[in-house]
Scaffold this active site. Structure first.
Site, mmCIF file in Angstrom:
data_model
loop_
_atom_site.group_PDB
_atom_site.id
_atom_site.type_symbol
_atom_site.label_atom_id
_atom_site.label_comp_id
_atom_site.label_asym_id
_atom_site.label_seq_id
_atom_site.Cartn_x
_atom_site.Cartn_y
_atom_site.Cartn_z
ATOM 1 N N GLU A 1 1.701 -9.693 6.670
ATOM 2 C CA GLU A 1 2.615 -9.476 7.991
ATOM 3 C C GLU A 1 2.397 -10.215 8.975
ATOM 4 O OE1 GLU A 1 1.662 -4.980 8.632
ATOM 5 O OE2 GLU A 1 2.542 -4.525 6.900
ATOM 6 N N ASP B 1 -4.524 0.726 11.339
ATOM 7 C CA ASP B 1 -3.847 1.221 10.132
ATOM 8 C C ASP B 1 -5.020 1.273 9.005
ATOM 9 O OD1 ASP B 1 -2.878 2.529 8.002
ATOM 10 O OD2 ASP B 1 -1.094 1.112 7.854
ATOM 11 N N GLN C 1 -6.603 -2.149 6.863
ATOM 12 C CA GLN C 1 -5.595 -3.060 6.343
ATOM 13 C C GLN C 1 -4.917 -3.743 7.858
ATOM 14 O OE1 GLN C 1 -2.308 -1.242 3.742
ATOM 15 N NE2 GLN C 1 -1.259 -1.103 5.495
ATOM 16 N N GLU C 2 -4.668 -2.885 8.704
ATOM 17 C CA GLU C 2 -4.238 -3.602 9.911
ATOM 18 C C GLU C 2 -4.679 -3.382 11.314
ATOM 19 O OE1 GLU C 2 -0.103 -1.963 10.138
ATOM 20 O OE2 GLU C 2 -0.092 -2.021 8.061
ATOM 21 N N GLU D 1 -3.950 5.022 12.241
ATOM 22 C CA GLU D 1 -2.890 5.368 11.052
ATOM 23 C C GLU D 1 -3.634 5.803 9.867
ATOM 24 O OE1 GLU D 1 0.345 2.888 10.783
ATOM 25 O OE2 GLU D 1 0.504 3.272 8.734
ATOM 26 N N HIS E 1 -3.263 -6.235 2.030
ATOM 27 C CA HIS E 1 -2.358 -7.498 2.534
ATOM 28 C C HIS E 1 -2.755 -8.591 2.842
ATOM 29 C CE1 HIS E 1 0.127 -3.722 4.807
ATOM 30 N NE2 HIS E 1 0.329 -3.923 3.545
ATOM 31 N N LYS F 1 6.121 -0.540 14.863
ATOM 32 C CA LYS F 1 5.327 -1.746 14.180
ATOM 33 C C LYS F 1 6.085 -2.227 13.402
ATOM 34 C CE LYS F 1 2.807 0.323 10.139
ATOM 35 N NZ LYS F 1 1.506 0.425 9.552
ATOM 36 N N ASP G 1 1.075 8.075 7.256
ATOM 37 C CA ASP G 1 1.958 7.381 6.845
ATOM 38 C C ASP G 1 1.950 7.848 5.208
ATOM 39 O OD1 ASP G 1 3.286 5.235 5.743
ATOM 40 O OD2 ASP G 1 1.841 3.569 5.983
ATOM 41 N N SER H 1 1.022 -1.000 0.077
ATOM 42 C CA SER H 1 -0.020 -0.019 0.218
ATOM 43 C C SER H 1 1.028 1.191 -0.021
ATOM 44 C CB SER H 1 -0.932 0.211 1.094
ATOM 45 O OG SER H 1 -0.173 -0.133 2.563
ATOM 46 N N LYS I 1 9.443 5.332 7.734
ATOM 47 C CA LYS I 1 10.041 4.247 6.817
ATOM 48 C C LYS I 1 10.992 4.618 6.126
ATOM 49 C CE LYS I 1 5.278 2.209 6.153
ATOM 50 N NZ LYS I 1 3.931 2.127 5.171
ATOM 51 N N HIS J 1 8.143 -1.310 9.624
ATOM 52 C CA HIS J 1 8.532 -2.322 8.678
ATOM 53 C C HIS J 1 7.835 -1.750 7.198
ATOM 54 C CE1 HIS J 1 4.926 -5.186 9.364
ATOM 55 N NE2 HIS J 1 4.596 -3.882 9.535
ATOM 56 N N ARG J 2 7.935 -2.938 6.317
ATOM 57 C CA ARG J 2 7.041 -2.537 4.972
ATOM 58 C C ARG J 2 6.487 -3.966 5.073
ATOM 59 N NH1 ARG J 2 7.175 2.171 2.106
ATOM 60 N NH2 ARG J 2 5.071 1.359 1.630
ATOM 61 N N SER J 3 5.395 -4.104 4.294
ATOM 62 C CA SER J 3 4.470 -5.527 4.127
ATOM 63 C C SER J 3 5.533 -6.570 3.372
ATOM 64 C CB SER J 3 3.094 -5.314 3.464
ATOM 65 O OG SER J 3 3.514 -4.553 2.130
HETATM 66 C C1 PEP Z 1 1.721 0.384 6.127
HETATM 67 O O1 PEP Z 1 0.908 0.913 5.390
HETATM 68 O O2 PEP Z 1 2.098 1.241 7.044
HETATM 69 C C2 PEP Z 1 2.531 -0.703 5.628
HETATM 70 C C3 PEP Z 1 3.640 -1.353 6.419
HETATM 71 O O3 PEP Z 1 2.328 -1.524 4.565
HETATM 72 P P1 PEP Z 1 3.142 -1.261 3.368
HETATM 73 O O4 PEP Z 1 4.469 -1.767 3.406
HETATM 74 O O5 PEP Z 1 2.325 -2.030 2.373
HETATM 75 O O6 PEP Z 1 2.893 0.131 2.728
HETATM 76 MG MG MG Z 2 0.175 2.521 6.856
#
Ligand code: PEP
Ligand code: MG
Length: 424
Positions: free
Chosen positions: A207, A244, A163-164, A285, A155, A388, A312, A41, A337, A365-367
């Site tokens: 994730e 998120d 998403q989270e 988020e 995800h 996270k 983000d 994303s 990030k 992190h990233r997904s």
């Molecule tokens: C996020 O959106 O915070 C995330 C970790 O996902 P992605 O790495 O897919 O952006």
């Molecule tokens: Mg995010």
């Protein structure tokens, strides 16, 4: 002074099975490695991740980025004396010459920056987090983990728009106790989902969180609340919830499609606030689209001090976007990030800008991840107080949590951020 004698890269695979860049740098104390993550994303304003196109790996190869490391970047920085990491990063930024690192690729530049940070910290005889602490001028802190235990959005293959769904074990004195609690809740959630929806409900998303067959935000939050209680904890006491939304992914033509509704921004804001009144949510988020600075600001004002509002995709770890968010009072926190901006120095700049404006910061992190644990040291060293990095499961996620355990074990003097991080 620091001098790199060799810089090279290879194409490896990330946790989703897509190509990514692995980088090695050599100098005085030896050879150091870094591996670059990749999002799904992704925000529109992120630095460019250079992909090859064509047939191989469905166009996702990174051989052009690899060859930029082995060619242009190596040429730019090998054999020269630099006063430190910032100068190495600046030399690569200059060589790239574009605002979003589209000439060399942020994935080419970032690996070198991370590996160089490791080399310099070794040369200084310090651990990576200690180097990042002196680089940022921040005191080290063990972060509160935000663990994503139900995966939705892009995800997972399910119908959840959000998403989270994260648990936030902030009511503990030590990081290791918080992580133990999270692991227990994760296992109880697995049992609960299996009992309620059958064995397919415990398939997992990108994730490491479960991807159950539910479509409403409240159903996912209910399942987690049950798991918290079944694990012997009290929601809203030791453990809180966070989401998120990654709302850009369900935003079309001015409306947000979520929970069976099509919502205007003000209606979506009410929907979030109603969820926050029913569940012990401490953080949301990306509640709105990545361009909606004003909707973020209105929501933040309505949420008051009850909820941390994180940007983000809104910021993409970019100082000029964070400055706009500060001016408009859009959020109370910034997600950090590395690969959204592409160098360690600029990542630290974004962190310091946000903290200087009184905002919280959350290292992420990233997904699409690798076994690289750099962000554990980044979170501790820059004293963000929050991280996270997915579920307490799957190798590429737990390697970060395990590094945090190691830091706590070796450095018991570093305190855990705890719940007060949400009342700053
Ligand atoms: C996020 O959106 O915070 C995330 C970790 O996902 P992605 O790495 O897919 O952006
Ligand atoms: Mg995010």
């Amino acid at each position: 002074m620091v001098k790199l004698t060799s810089v090279r890269a290879d194409q490896i695979l990330d946790s989703r099975g897509n190509p990514t860049v692995e980088t090695w740098v050599s100098g005085g104390p030896g050879e150091f490695r870094a591996q670059v993550p990749s999002g799904a994303s992704t925000g529109k304003h992120e630095a460019l991740e250079l992909r090859d196109g064509g047939m191989e790996f469905g166009g996702k190869g990174v051989l052009r980025a690899v060859s930029n490391v082995n060619g242009a970047i190596s040429e730019t920085i090998c054999g020269k004396e630099f006063s430190g990491l910032r100068e190495i990063d600046s030399a690569m930024i200059m060589r790239d010459g574009t605002p979003n690192k589209s000439a060399l690729g942020a994935n080419a530049i970032l690996g070198v920056s991370m590996a160089a940070a490791r080399l310099i910290s070794s040369e200084n005889g310090s651990e990576l987090f200690q180097f990042l602490s002196s680089f940022s001028g921040r005191d080290p802190v063990m972060p509160v983990p935000l663990l994503n235990i139900i995966n939705g959005g892009v995800h997972a293959g399910g119908e959840l728009a959000v998403q989270e769904f994260q648990i936030v074990p902030s009511g503990f004195v030590k990081f290791s106790d918080a992580l133990r609690c999270a692991s227990e809740i994760y296992q109880h959630l697995k049992t609960h989902l299996k009992k309620k929806f059958g064995p397919l409900a415990v398939n997992i998303g990108d994730e490491g969180g479960f991807a159950p067959p539910v479509s409403r935000t409240a159903e996912a939050l209910d399942a987690i609340t049950v798991a918290i209680s079944e694990a012997g904890y009290s929601p809203g006491k030791e453990v809180y919830l966070a989401i998120d939304a990654a709302a850009s992914e369900f935003y079309r033509n001015g409306k947000y499609r979520m929970d069976g509704m099509e919502l205007e921004p003000a209606e979506l804001s009410d929907h979030y606030l109603s969820l926050a009144s029913k569940y012990p949510l401490v953080s949301i988020e990306d509640p709105f689209d990545e361009e909606a600075f004003d909707d973020f600001a209105a929501f933040r004002a309505a949420a008051g001090k009850r909820l941390q509002v994180i940007g983000d995709d809104l910021y993409a770890t970019n100082t000029s976007r964070i400055r706009l968010g500060i001016e408009k009072k859009s959020t109370s926190a910034v997600l950090i990030k590395l690969n959204q901006i592409g160098t360690v120095s600029e990542t630290v700049d974004s962190t310091l800008l946000a903290i200087g404006a009184g905002m919280n910061t959350v290292v992420s992190h990233r997904s699409g991840e690798t076994a690289d644990d750099f962000i554990a040291d980044l979170a501790v060293g820059t004293g963000t107080g929050q991280i996270k990095t997915g579920a307490p499961a799957r190798g590429e996620r737990v390697v970060k949590y395990n590094r945090l355990l190691e830091i706590e074990r070796k450095h018991p003097e570093i305190g855990f951020a705890g719940h007060s991080v949400f009342s700053r």
